[in-house]
Scaffold this motif. Structure first.
Motif, PDB file in Angstrom:
ATOM      1  N   GLY A 168      42.605  52.028  36.712  1.00  9.82           N
ATOM      2  CA  GLY A 168      42.015  51.535  37.950  1.00  9.82           C
ATOM      3  C   GLY A 168      41.050  50.407  37.670  1.00  9.82           C
ATOM      4  O   GLY A 168      40.180  50.528  36.789  1.00  9.82           O
ATOM      5  N   ALA A 169      41.204  49.280  38.388  1.00  8.46           N
ATOM      6  CA  ALA A 169      40.339  48.115  38.195  1.00  8.46           C
ATOM      7  C   ALA A 169      39.640  47.811  39.514  1.00  8.46           C
ATOM      8  O   ALA A 169      40.293  47.725  40.561  1.00  8.46           O
ATOM      9  CB  ALA A 169      41.150  46.903  37.742  1.00  8.46           C
ATOM     10  N   PRO A 170      38.317  47.666  39.528  1.00  7.21           N
ATOM     11  CA  PRO A 170      37.593  47.399  40.777  1.00  7.21           C
ATOM     12  C   PRO A 170      37.893  46.011  41.325  1.00  7.21           C
ATOM     13  O   PRO A 170      38.103  45.064  40.562  1.00  7.21           O
ATOM     14  CB  PRO A 170      36.129  47.533  40.363  1.00  7.21           C
ATOM     15  N   LEU A 171      37.917  45.886  42.660  1.00 14.15           N
ATOM     16  CA  LEU A 171      38.095  44.599  43.339  1.00 14.15           C
ATOM     17  C   LEU A 171      36.713  44.113  43.751  1.00 14.15           C
ATOM     18  O   LEU A 171      36.143  44.607  44.724  1.00 14.15           O
ATOM     19  CB  LEU A 171      39.013  44.755  44.551  1.00 14.15           C
ATOM     20  N   ILE A 172      36.188  43.179  43.003  1.00  9.79           N
ATOM     21  CA  ILE A 172      34.811  42.734  43.212  1.00  9.79           C
ATOM     22  C   ILE A 172      34.807  41.239  43.472  1.00  9.79           C
ATOM     23  O   ILE A 172      35.456  40.465  42.767  1.00  9.79           O
ATOM     24  CB  ILE A 172      33.937  43.057  41.981  1.00  9.79           C
ATOM     25  N   ILE A 173      34.055  40.826  44.506  1.00 12.84           N
ATOM     26  CA  ILE A 173      33.858  39.412  44.782  1.00 12.84           C
ATOM     27  C   ILE A 173      32.443  39.226  45.309  1.00 12.84           C
ATOM     28  O   ILE A 173      31.971  39.977  46.176  1.00 12.84           O
ATOM     29  CB  ILE A 173      34.905  38.880  45.787  1.00 12.84           C
ATOM     30  N   LYS A 174      31.752  38.267  44.740  1.00 16.67           N
ATOM     31  CA  LYS A 174      30.340  37.996  45.103  1.00 16.67           C
ATOM     32  C   LYS A 174      29.509  39.272  45.012  1.00 16.67           C
ATOM     33  O   LYS A 174      28.710  39.590  45.904  1.00 16.67           O
ATOM     34  CB  LYS A 174      30.257  37.394  46.502  1.00 16.67           C
ATOM     35  N   ASP A 175      29.759  40.011  43.919  1.00 21.50           N
ATOM     36  CA  ASP A 175      29.025  41.238  43.617  1.00 21.50           C
ATOM     37  C   ASP A 175      29.224  42.321  44.679  1.00 21.50           C
ATOM     38  O   ASP A 175      28.439  43.267  44.758  1.00 21.50           O
ATOM     39  CB  ASP A 175      27.525  40.937  43.464  1.00 21.50           C
ATOM     40  N   GLN A 176      30.287  42.190  45.451  1.00 20.57           N
ATOM     41  CA  GLN A 176      30.590  43.203  46.473  1.00 20.57           C
ATOM     42  C   GLN A 176      31.920  43.866  46.125  1.00 20.57           C
ATOM     43  O   GLN A 176      32.923  43.201  45.902  1.00 20.57           O
ATOM     44  CB  GLN A 176      30.673  42.564  47.862  1.00 20.57           C
ATOM     45  N   ALA A 177      31.926  45.196  46.053  1.00 14.27           N
ATOM     46  CA  ALA A 177      33.137  45.957  45.745  1.00 14.27           C
ATOM     47  C   ALA A 177      33.968  46.123  47.012  1.00 14.27           C
ATOM     48  O   ALA A 177      33.513  46.729  47.992  1.00 14.27           O
ATOM     49  CB  ALA A 177      32.772  47.315  45.163  1.00 14.27           C
ATOM     50  N   LEU A 178      35.191  45.575  46.985  1.00 15.84           N
ATOM     51  CA  LEU A 178      36.066  45.655  48.156  1.00 15.84           C
ATOM     52  C   LEU A 178      37.044  46.830  48.052  1.00 15.84           C
ATOM     53  O   LEU A 178      37.611  47.238  49.076  1.00 15.84           O
ATOM     54  CB  LEU A 178      36.871  44.357  48.291  1.00 15.84           C
ATOM     55  N   GLY A 179      37.274  47.347  46.857  1.00 15.78           N
ATOM     56  CA  GLY A 179      38.242  48.430  46.694  1.00 15.78           C
ATOM     57  C   GLY A 179      38.634  48.565  45.237  1.00 15.78           C
ATOM     58  O   GLY A 179      37.859  48.215  44.329  1.00 15.78           O
ATOM     59  N   VAL A 180      39.860  49.057  44.979  1.00 13.74           N
ATOM     60  CA  VAL A 180      40.325  49.288  43.623  1.00 13.74           C
ATOM     61  C   VAL A 180      41.829  49.010  43.543  1.00 13.74           C
ATOM     62  O   VAL A 180      42.578  49.275  44.490  1.00 13.74           O
ATOM     63  CB  VAL A 180      40.013  50.733  43.168  1.00 13.74           C
ATOM     64  N   LEU A 181      42.259  48.413  42.418  1.00 13.81           N
ATOM     65  CA  LEU A 181      43.671  48.223  42.118  1.00 13.81           C
ATOM     66  C   LEU A 181      44.069  49.286  41.099  1.00 13.81           C
ATOM     67  O   LEU A 181      43.486  49.353  40.012  1.00 13.81           O
ATOM     68  CB  LEU A 181      43.914  46.819  41.534  1.00 13.81           C
ATOM     69  N   GLU A 182      45.043  50.123  41.446  1.00 16.07           N
ATOM     70  CA  GLU A 182      45.493  51.194  40.570  1.00 16.07           C
ATOM     71  C   GLU A 182      46.928  50.916  40.119  1.00 16.07           C
ATOM     72  O   GLU A 182      47.784  50.563  40.943  1.00 16.07           O
ATOM     73  CB  GLU A 182      45.433  52.548  41.274  1.00 16.07           C
ATOM     74  N   VAL A 183      47.182  51.067  38.808  1.00  9.14           N
ATOM     75  CA  VAL A 183      48.528  50.895  38.259  1.00  9.14           C
ATOM     76  C   VAL A 183      48.920  52.173  37.527  1.00  9.14           C
ATOM     77  O   VAL A 183      48.089  52.807  36.872  1.00  9.14           O
ATOM     78  CB  VAL A 183      48.611  49.671  37.315  1.00  9.14           C
TER      79      VAL A 183
END
Length: 794
Positions: free
Chosen positions: A538-553
């Motif tokens: 699982g890799a966090p979805l982060i932009i401008k220090d804000q966590a938007l969600g997670v990418l899971e493979v």
């Protein structure tokens, strides 16, 4: 392997038991050998008389009616093209030397294990004979060329004046190609041959043994040992002296000749043979030196150098020591297993190696294939092979170089993988910049995630601030449906903990199945069981220090990610975050734009209401003509994008009347000429009002041109035919139809039949005929031909 011709052997053996043993042994070790047996010398001679095409003759030394040396002499005297090996049950060194001097290619004693070595002995003897035959042929050609190109130069030391003159005359008469330089003293010889000459001016020397100033043996020793002369030397003596002859031969003399009757006829042949033998010895010495240099080079080069023959059978002749460092096998292990060479080659490359062995790969062409190391590791190698053919074009051997290119191959694969990943990022960027919907963008992204990371399934979970949970937004590669309803809080599952930890998290099946804290964990474990997942990242979805969600493979097989793989996973997660953020921005922009459009439309409706409040009679007229104009435009095939401008133009078709005075606009009786002039100005007022507004510029056609006529008699521009915009031609028909069908201050409405008759009559005058045709058909499809009163125009 290369298919070889059978080696034909004539075996002369009187003992049937030995003959049978030999036949069985050769059948086992050399199945390509063809063996014919002759039990006596006489039968062997008859066989050779009938068929002299044997490749090799193996003969016993002692035969019931003769001996093997006599048979050997017969073969050599008649120059039959075959190798000869003599075999005997009893023998000594003296016998062996006499056999080899008689011209045998090898000599075998029947010891207890001689049959095991017989096959390679015969092969080597045949190869030596073939090589010697080729050398003799080359020497013959060279001698012939030599006779034509230059004479043989011979220095002759002779103190007997009569012998000197007799020898000169004989050579001048019978050996034109040999030039004699005759001297009478040893000192002259030493002067002509200074110490250690780099190049000798003479091809051979003849020395009279009986000299007054120098003994022949001392002169020979001086020339050979002190001065390093390597030209052949023949001693000539008036009387035979066995002791002198032996000593001379030991000091390096080529031959010893006694001046017996007819000796002069033998001298030219002896000189030629001595010269050619000397040349052959020099070439062999040079070849040995070259082979030694090659051996040192081959043993020190890091690449594998090989040489293997395919005639008369396949066997490995040489392989360099570097084979051990590259494959883990020693050179001896390769020699022992040469017949099973395919055990060292990857099975998928067997066909390529077979083509090379069959001579179907061009000389020097680079081949790339895989080998299997002793420890089982697969390595990539590059080979440059050179097949060699005999004078008949038959493939006889291969030689070449093999280089380990595993590191280079891995680097190439790494570069290709990086190129594919760059293309994947480009595809994702294209999806983001194309302003596709978020679902479409995430679908493209997940396709690239699965393809480039080599995973079996992937999903994106987005954080919902209101519920503070991670919700499944997109997924690909799952075998079953129903997982979309799963949701969890950040940290509830190991993969979702990536949002809190702000780093990539790894989860294995045991971690999921061992956790049973909540119904959500139970559902998640059930998903892993049904999908047969083994590991998840699982890799966090982060932009401008804000966590938007997670990418899971997910993978359905064990997997340990390396640093390069994890870095690319984080890169893809960053692209996903950009796509989600971009979609949010686009969605917000679209919402703001929609709100602005709604505000514009509200403003238009406000203008229409203001006009209706001023002129009550036209309040319903605007709504009816707008709806009917849109229906007619659709029937005329107007592009859907233009309908919004037609709608706005129809709503504002009378907006120019805002500039008409009330006493004219609201007058109940007929208008006088000056009032008509004022009324005709309302299209111009509309154009001035609307053309300055960018949002309404494309809607000006109807307010400005709807009073133009097909025949050019209208206003304000007097346009004619298709010069009039299509939207204005459409609206003109609807406007007149509705106006005549409605009450006005200055007249009552007309009956529908009368209205339609009028419109038909004005086709080609006032109205576009095609528009009238479509309009009448549209009215006919409307129930009872009644004006549309209650439809809502959207």
């Amino acid at each position: 392997m290369q298919e070889s011709r059978a080696l034909r052997i004539l075996y002369v053996e009187d003992d049937p038991f030995d003959a049978d043993l030999t036949r069985r042994a050769l059948r086992k070790t050399a199945p390509l050998f063809s063996l014919d047996i002759a039990p006596t010398l006489e039968q062997a001679l008859r066989t050779l008389e009938i068929d002299p095409s044997f490749d090799l003759m193996l003969t016993d030394l002692r035969l019931p009616d003769g001996n093997g040396i006599s048979l050997l002499a017969h073969v050599r005297e008649r120059q039959l093209p075959m190798a000869v090996v003599v075999i005997t049950g009893q023998g000594d060194e003296e016998v062996a030397v006499s056999v080899l001097k008689a011209g045998a290619n090898d000599y075998v004693i029947k010891r207890h294990n001689y049959l095991e070595q017989l096959c390679p002995t015969l092969i080597n003897a045949y190869q030596r004979y073939q090589a010697e035959a080729m050398r003799r042929a080359a020497a013959g050609r060279k001698a012939w060329r030599l006779r034509r190109e230059r004479p043989l130069r011979v220095l002759y030391l002779e103190n007997d004046l009569g012998d000197r003159e007799m020898t000169r005359q004989h050579f001048a008469r019978h050996a034109h190609h040999i030039h004699l330089h005759i001297v009478s003293t040893a000192q002259e010889v030493l002067q002509l041959l200074p110490g250690k000459p780099k190049i000798c001016d003479y091809d051979a020397l003849m020395l009279n043994c009986h000299q007054q100033d120098f003994s022949a043996l001392d002169l020979l020793k001086e020339l050979r040992q002190t001065r390093g002369l390597d030209a052949p030397v023949i001693l000539v003596a008036s009387q035979g002296d066995e002791e002198l002859a032996v000593q001379a031969l030991r000091l390096g003399a080529y031959d010893y000749v006694v001046k017996t009757p007819g000796y002069l006829f033998r001298l030219p042949g002896l000189l030629e043979n001595a010269y050619h033998r000397s040349q052959l010895q020099r070439e062999q010495a040079a070849l040995r030196a070259s082979e030694e240099r090659f051996r040192r080079l081959a043993e020190n080069v890091p690449d594998i150098i090989y040489r293997f023959r395919v005639v008369p059978r396949f066997w490995l002749e040489y392989i360099s020591p570097a084979v051990e460092s590259i494959t883990g096998y020693t050179a001896d292990e390769f020699y022992e297993a040469a017949d099973e060479i395919y055990q060292f080659i990857h099975p998928e490359d067997w066909a390529l190696i077979q083509r090379m062995l069959d001579g179907k790969v061009p000389t020097g062409k680079q081949l790339t294939f895989r080998m299997i190391r002793k420890d089982g590791e697969i390595i990539w190698v590059e080979s440059r092979n050179a097949p060699l053919y005999d004078h008949q074009g038959k493939l006889i051997l291969h030689e070449g170089v093999i280089r380990d290119i595993t590191e280079r191959k891995l680097s190439e694969e790494r570069i290709q993988r990086q190129l594919h990943r760059l293309n994947a990022l480009r595809s994702i960027d294209a999806a983001i910049t194309a302003n596709l919907s978020l679902c479409q963008t995430l679908d493209v992204l997940l396709e690239q995630v699965i393809a480039q990371l080599g995973v079996h399934a992937a999903a994106i979970l987005l954080y919902e601030p209101e519920s503070q949970t991670l919700q499944w937004r997109a997924a690909k590669g799952f075998r079953k449906a129903g997982f979309e309803s799963l949701h969890c809080r950040p940290g509830d599952s190991p993969a979702s903990a990536a949002v809190l930890e702000r780093r990539v998290m790894r989860v294995v099946k045991e971690d999921i199945l061992s956790s049973n804290d909540s119904p959500q964990h139970h559902c998640l474990a059930q998903l892993w069981r049904e999908e047969n997942f083994v590991v998840c990242y699982g890799a966090p979805l982060i932009i401008k220090d804000q966590a938007l969600g997670v990418l899971e493979v997910y993978r359905r097989a064990p997997f340990e990610a390396d640093a390069e793989w994890l870095n690319f996973l984080e890169t893809l997660a960053g692209q996903a975050a950009i796509a989600i953020n971009n979609a949010s921005l686009v969605e917000g922009l679209q919402q703001a734009n929609q709100e602005l459009l709604e505000a514009y439309d509200s403003t238009l409706e406000g203008w229409v209401r203001a006009l209706n409040l001023r002129n009550k009679e036209t309040e319903e007229h605007t709504r009816r003509v707008t709806e009917m104009t849109l229906r007619l435009a659709v029937a005329m095939g107007v592009d859907e994008k233009e309908l919004v401008h037609i709608k706005r133009g129809a709503l504002l078709h009378d907006i120019g009347k805002m500039g008409i005075p009330d006493d004219v606009l609201l007058k109940r009786g007929p208008l006088i000429e000056s009032e008509w002039v004022a009324m005709h100005r309302h299209p111009e007022y509309a154009r001035q009002l609307l053309s300055g507004i960018e949002y309404l510029r494309q809607a000006v056609d109807i307010p400005y041109y709807h009073h133009e006529r097909w025949d050019g008699s209208g206003y304000p521009q007097g346009l004619k035919g298709e010069e009039i915009p299509l939207s204005a031609r459409i609206f003109a028909v609807v406007d007149v139809w509705d106006a005549l069908s409605s009450d006005r201050p200055y007249r009552k409405h007309w009956q529908p039949e009368r209205v339609l008759d009028y419109i038909r009559a004005q086709a080609g005058r006032h109205f576009d005929p095609k528009v009238v045709e479509v309009f009448l058909r549209l009215l006919n499809e409307t129930e009872n031909n009644q004006p549309i009163q209650k439809s809502v125009v959207k």
